[in-house]
Write a protein that holds these residues in place. Structure first.
Motif, PDB file in Angstrom:
ATOM      1  N   HIS A  67      -1.989  -4.471 -14.935  1.00  0.00           N
ATOM      2  CA  HIS A  67      -0.429  -4.431 -15.006  1.00  0.00           C
ATOM      3  C   HIS A  67       0.546  -4.559 -13.712  1.00  0.00           C
ATOM      4  CE1 HIS A  67      -0.090  -0.521 -13.158  1.00  0.00           C
ATOM      5  NE2 HIS A  67      -0.956   0.070 -13.973  1.00  0.00           N
ATOM      6  N   PRO A  68       1.639  -4.813 -13.679  1.00  0.00           N
ATOM      7  CA  PRO A  68       2.435  -5.251 -12.310  1.00  0.00           C
ATOM      8  C   PRO A  68       2.610  -3.987 -11.732  1.00  0.00           C
ATOM      9  CG  PRO A  68       3.702  -5.547 -14.292  1.00  0.00           C
ATOM     10  CD  PRO A  68       2.382  -5.286 -14.913  1.00  0.00           C
ATOM     11  N   VAL A  69       2.602  -3.999 -10.426  1.00  0.00           N
ATOM     12  CA  VAL A  69       3.025  -2.905  -9.379  1.00  0.00           C
ATOM     13  C   VAL A  69       4.120  -3.455  -8.339  1.00  0.00           C
ATOM     14  CG1 VAL A  69       2.329  -1.358  -7.660  1.00  0.00           C
ATOM     15  CG2 VAL A  69       1.052  -1.413  -9.675  1.00  0.00           C
ATOM     16  N   THR A  70       5.175  -2.689  -8.179  1.00  0.00           N
ATOM     17  CA  THR A  70       6.537  -3.032  -7.446  1.00  0.00           C
ATOM     18  C   THR A  70       6.256  -2.026  -6.530  1.00  0.00           C
ATOM     19  OG1 THR A  70       7.703  -3.957  -9.513  1.00  0.00           O
ATOM     20  CG2 THR A  70       8.871  -3.588  -7.311  1.00  0.00           C
ATOM     21  N   PRO A  71       6.269  -2.789  -5.216  1.00  0.00           N
ATOM     22  CA  PRO A  71       6.412  -1.947  -3.927  1.00  0.00           C
ATOM     23  C   PRO A  71       7.704  -1.329  -3.683  1.00  0.00           C
ATOM     24  CG  PRO A  71       6.399  -4.181  -3.317  1.00  0.00           C
ATOM     25  CD  PRO A  71       6.176  -4.124  -4.779  1.00  0.00           C
ATOM     26  N   VAL A  72       7.950  -0.117  -3.183  1.00  0.00           N
ATOM     27  CA  VAL A  72       9.106   0.256  -2.584  1.00  0.00           C
ATOM     28  C   VAL A  72       9.821  -0.077  -1.351  1.00  0.00           C
ATOM     29  CG1 VAL A  72      10.500   2.514  -1.979  1.00  0.00           C
ATOM     30  CG2 VAL A  72       8.951   2.490  -4.137  1.00  0.00           C
ATOM     31  N   ALA A  73      10.764  -0.679  -1.216  1.00  0.00           N
ATOM     32  CA  ALA A  73      11.105  -1.566   0.302  1.00  0.00           C
ATOM     33  C   ALA A  73      11.193  -0.527   1.391  1.00  0.00           C
ATOM     34  CB  ALA A  73      12.598  -2.072   0.239  1.00  0.00           C
ATOM     35  N   GLY A  74      10.856  -0.853   2.480  1.00  0.00           N
ATOM     36  CA  GLY A  74      10.617   0.071   3.495  1.00  0.00           C
ATOM     37  C   GLY A  74       9.558   0.897   3.848  1.00  0.00           C
ATOM     38  N   THR A  75       8.533   0.876   2.710  1.00  0.00           N
ATOM     39  CA  THR A  75       7.628   1.694   2.963  1.00  0.00           C
ATOM     40  C   THR A  75       6.225   0.805   3.637  1.00  0.00           C
ATOM     41  OG1 THR A  75       6.808   0.796   0.668  1.00  0.00           O
ATOM     42  CG2 THR A  75       7.916   2.934   0.826  1.00  0.00           C
ATOM     43  N   ARG A  76       5.115   1.736   4.128  1.00  0.00           N
ATOM     44  CA  ARG A  76       4.213   0.930   4.548  1.00  0.00           C
ATOM     45  C   ARG A  76       3.369   0.025   3.654  1.00  0.00           C
ATOM     46  NH1 ARG A  76       0.574   2.271   8.692  1.00  0.00           N
ATOM     47  NH2 ARG A  76       1.572   4.468   9.031  1.00  0.00           N
ATOM     48  N   TYR A  77       3.492   0.482   2.386  1.00  0.00           N
ATOM     49  CA  TYR A  77       2.864  -0.351   1.452  1.00  0.00           C
ATOM     50  C   TYR A  77       3.441  -1.338   1.261  1.00  0.00           C
ATOM     51  CZ  TYR A  77       1.053  -2.237  -2.944  1.00  0.00           C
ATOM     52  OH  TYR A  77       0.630  -3.440  -3.909  1.00  0.00           O
ATOM     53  N   ALA A  78       4.715  -1.443   1.242  1.00  0.00           N
ATOM     54  CA  ALA A  78       5.556  -2.864   1.150  1.00  0.00           C
ATOM     55  C   ALA A  78       5.559  -3.575   2.363  1.00  0.00           C
ATOM     56  CB  ALA A  78       7.112  -2.420   0.824  1.00  0.00           C
ATOM     57  N   ALA A  79       5.050  -3.267   3.547  1.00  0.00           N
ATOM     58  CA  ALA A  79       4.568  -3.994   4.521  1.00  0.00           C
ATOM     59  C   ALA A  79       3.443  -4.674   4.471  1.00  0.00           C
ATOM     60  CB  ALA A  79       4.727  -3.254   5.832  1.00  0.00           C
ATOM     61  N   VAL A  80       2.425  -3.877   3.744  1.00  0.00           N
ATOM     62  CA  VAL A  80       1.293  -4.608   3.548  1.00  0.00           C
ATOM     63  C   VAL A  80       1.307  -5.689   2.265  1.00  0.00           C
ATOM     64  CG1 VAL A  80      -1.469  -4.051   2.947  1.00  0.00           C
ATOM     65  CG2 VAL A  80      -0.024  -2.496   4.456  1.00  0.00           C
ATOM     66  N   VAL A  81       1.739  -5.079   1.284  1.00  0.00           N
ATOM     67  CA  VAL A  81       1.939  -6.004  -0.041  1.00  0.00           C
ATOM     68  C   VAL A  81       3.571  -6.029  -0.393  1.00  0.00           C
ATOM     69  CG1 VAL A  81       1.095  -6.415  -2.411  1.00  0.00           C
ATOM     70  CG2 VAL A  81      -0.541  -5.214  -0.498  1.00  0.00           C
ATOM     71  N   PRO A  82       4.255  -7.209   0.151  1.00  0.00           N
ATOM     72  CA  PRO A  82       5.511  -7.165  -0.126  1.00  0.00           C
ATOM     73  C   PRO A  82       6.067  -7.490  -1.373  1.00  0.00           C
ATOM     74  CG  PRO A  82       5.011  -9.015   1.293  1.00  0.00           C
ATOM     75  CD  PRO A  82       3.658  -8.113   1.141  1.00  0.00           C
ATOM     76  N   GLU A  83       5.418  -8.171  -2.381  1.00  0.00           N
ATOM     77  CA  GLU A  83       5.542  -8.495  -3.585  1.00  0.00           C
ATOM     78  C   GLU A  83       5.146  -7.625  -4.646  1.00  0.00           C
ATOM     79  OE1 GLU A  83       1.687 -10.678  -3.008  1.00  0.00           O
ATOM     80  OE2 GLU A  83       3.067  -9.946  -1.896  1.00  0.00           O
ATOM     81  N   GLU A  84       5.673  -8.006  -5.850  1.00  0.00           N
ATOM     82  CA  GLU A  84       4.908  -7.637  -6.995  1.00  0.00           C
ATOM     83  C   GLU A  84       3.651  -7.876  -7.234  1.00  0.00           C
ATOM     84  OE1 GLU A  84       7.159  -6.676 -11.118  1.00  0.00           O
ATOM     85  OE2 GLU A  84       6.127  -8.421 -11.333  1.00  0.00           O
ATOM     86  N   THR A  85       2.745  -7.313  -7.670  1.00  0.00           N
ATOM     87  CA  THR A  85       1.328  -7.749  -7.944  1.00  0.00           C
ATOM     88  C   THR A  85       0.737  -7.271  -9.323  1.00  0.00           C
ATOM     89  OG1 THR A  85       0.113  -5.972  -6.425  1.00  0.00           O
ATOM     90  CG2 THR A  85       0.694  -8.246  -5.697  1.00  0.00           C
ATOM     91  N   TYR A  86      -0.159  -7.913  -9.831  1.00  0.00           N
ATOM     92  CA  TYR A  86      -0.845  -7.197 -10.659  1.00  0.00           C
ATOM     93  C   TYR A  86      -2.275  -6.512 -10.193  1.00  0.00           C
ATOM     94  CZ  TYR A  86       1.802  -8.892 -14.959  1.00  0.00           C
ATOM     95  OH  TYR A  86       2.874  -9.226 -15.831  1.00  0.00           O
ATOM     96  N   VAL A  87      -2.490  -5.453 -10.775  1.00  0.00           N
ATOM     97  CA  VAL A  87      -3.584  -4.657 -10.296  1.00  0.00           C
ATOM     98  C   VAL A  87      -4.561  -4.291 -11.403  1.00  0.00           C
ATOM     99  CG1 VAL A  87      -1.993  -3.858  -8.351  1.00  0.00           C
ATOM    100  CG2 VAL A  87      -2.389  -2.565 -10.364  1.00  0.00           C
ATOM    101  N   PRO A  88      -5.828  -4.096 -10.956  1.00  0.00           N
ATOM    102  CA  PRO A  88      -6.663  -3.481 -11.942  1.00  0.00           C
ATOM    103  C   PRO A  88      -6.374  -1.938 -12.063  1.00  0.00           C
ATOM    104  CG  PRO A  88      -7.732  -4.598 -10.201  1.00  0.00           C
ATOM    105  CD  PRO A  88      -6.332  -4.436  -9.742  1.00  0.00           C
ATOM    106  N   THR A  89      -6.351  -1.683 -13.257  1.00  0.00           N
ATOM    107  CA  THR A  89      -6.150  -0.051 -13.337  1.00  0.00           C
ATOM    108  C   THR A  89      -7.090   0.351 -14.452  1.00  0.00           C
ATOM    109  OG1 THR A  89      -4.241   1.245 -14.253  1.00  0.00           O
ATOM    110  CG2 THR A  89      -4.395  -1.150 -15.208  1.00  0.00           C
TER     111      THR A  89
END
Length: 228
Positions: A145-167
């Motif tokens: 399913h898609p995961v959307t980063p929160v702007a300004g976070t460390r995670y968003a700096a690593v993965v800035p775009e929405e991605t589909y992830v294994p869940t």
């Protein structure tokens, strides 16, 4: 260049099979060490041990990964067990909570994956939702399913775009632990990543990067473990 040593917590199973053997085993899906290796690190398995040893173990590591696995025992976060919560894994809970706390004290870079993210939240006083629907495809089958980063976070700096992830999970973060902030969400609002702000690398993701092709989250841990 010396590659950083990344400890990865393991399952502890009463019965596992390989070749002609069927024995108790400390084990780990191969995707975890492969992901560490693909990101430039060396993986070391950390089976459950006496929690009093956690600080000395973490002191020998450059980074720590707390792997996925069974449900966290509800008593760990002051809740009563619900009918769909799985059986306890008390040795893993005690050991991995001790590892997490030792890493937080020492500043050792830390990545929690699925159960590992939930334990990070519990270690900091947070709570969990014991059952949600829609984040597991079928028994033993990973969904996406898609995961959307929160702007300004460390995670968003690593993965800035929405991605589909294994869940593959049926529990999730409820109340955030002290100091944690959500850094990604699923479309239904489920918290999909948490982190501690500041210079320390302490990140949890609810999905299973070891089951996919995207190495960016693990690469960020390995880079932090290398002093980068």
């Amino acid at each position: 260049m010396v590659k950083p040593l990344i400890g990865v917590s393991t399952y502890l199973e009463s019965r596992a099979s390989w070749g002609v053997w069927e024995l108790p085993a400390a084990l780990l899906p191969a995707g975890y060490p492969r992901l560490v290796q693909a990101a430039g690190g060396i993986a070391a398995m950390l089976p459950p041990d006496d929690p009093s040893h956690a600080a000395s173990v973490v002191a020998r590591l450059d980074g720590l990964v707390v792997a996925g696995g069974p449900d966290v025992e509800p008593e760990r976060y002051g809740a009563e067990r619900e009918p769909r919560t799985g059986p306890p894994a008390r040795e893993r809970d005690a050991w991995e909570l001790a590892l997490i706390r030792a890493a937080l004290v020492s500043g050792t870079p830390l990545l929690g994956i699925c159960r590992g993210m939930q334990l990070l939240n519990v270690a900091l006083g947070g709570t969990l939702v014991q059952h949600i629907d829609g984040h597991t495809e079928d028994v033993g089958v990973f969904g996406a399913h898609p995961v959307t980063p929160v702007a300004g976070t460390r995670y968003a700096a690593v993965v800035p775009e929405e991605t589909y992830v294994p869940t593959y999970h049926h529990q999730a973060v409820d109340r955030l632990g002290e100091g944690l902030r959500a850094s990604a969400h699923a479309t239904d609002g489920t918290v999909e990543a948490v982190e501690l702000p500041g210079d320390r690398f302490a990140l949890g993701v609810q999905w299973h990067p070891e089951m996919g092709e995207d190495v960016r989250v693990m690469t960020a841990l390995v880079r932090a473990a290398s002093g980068g």
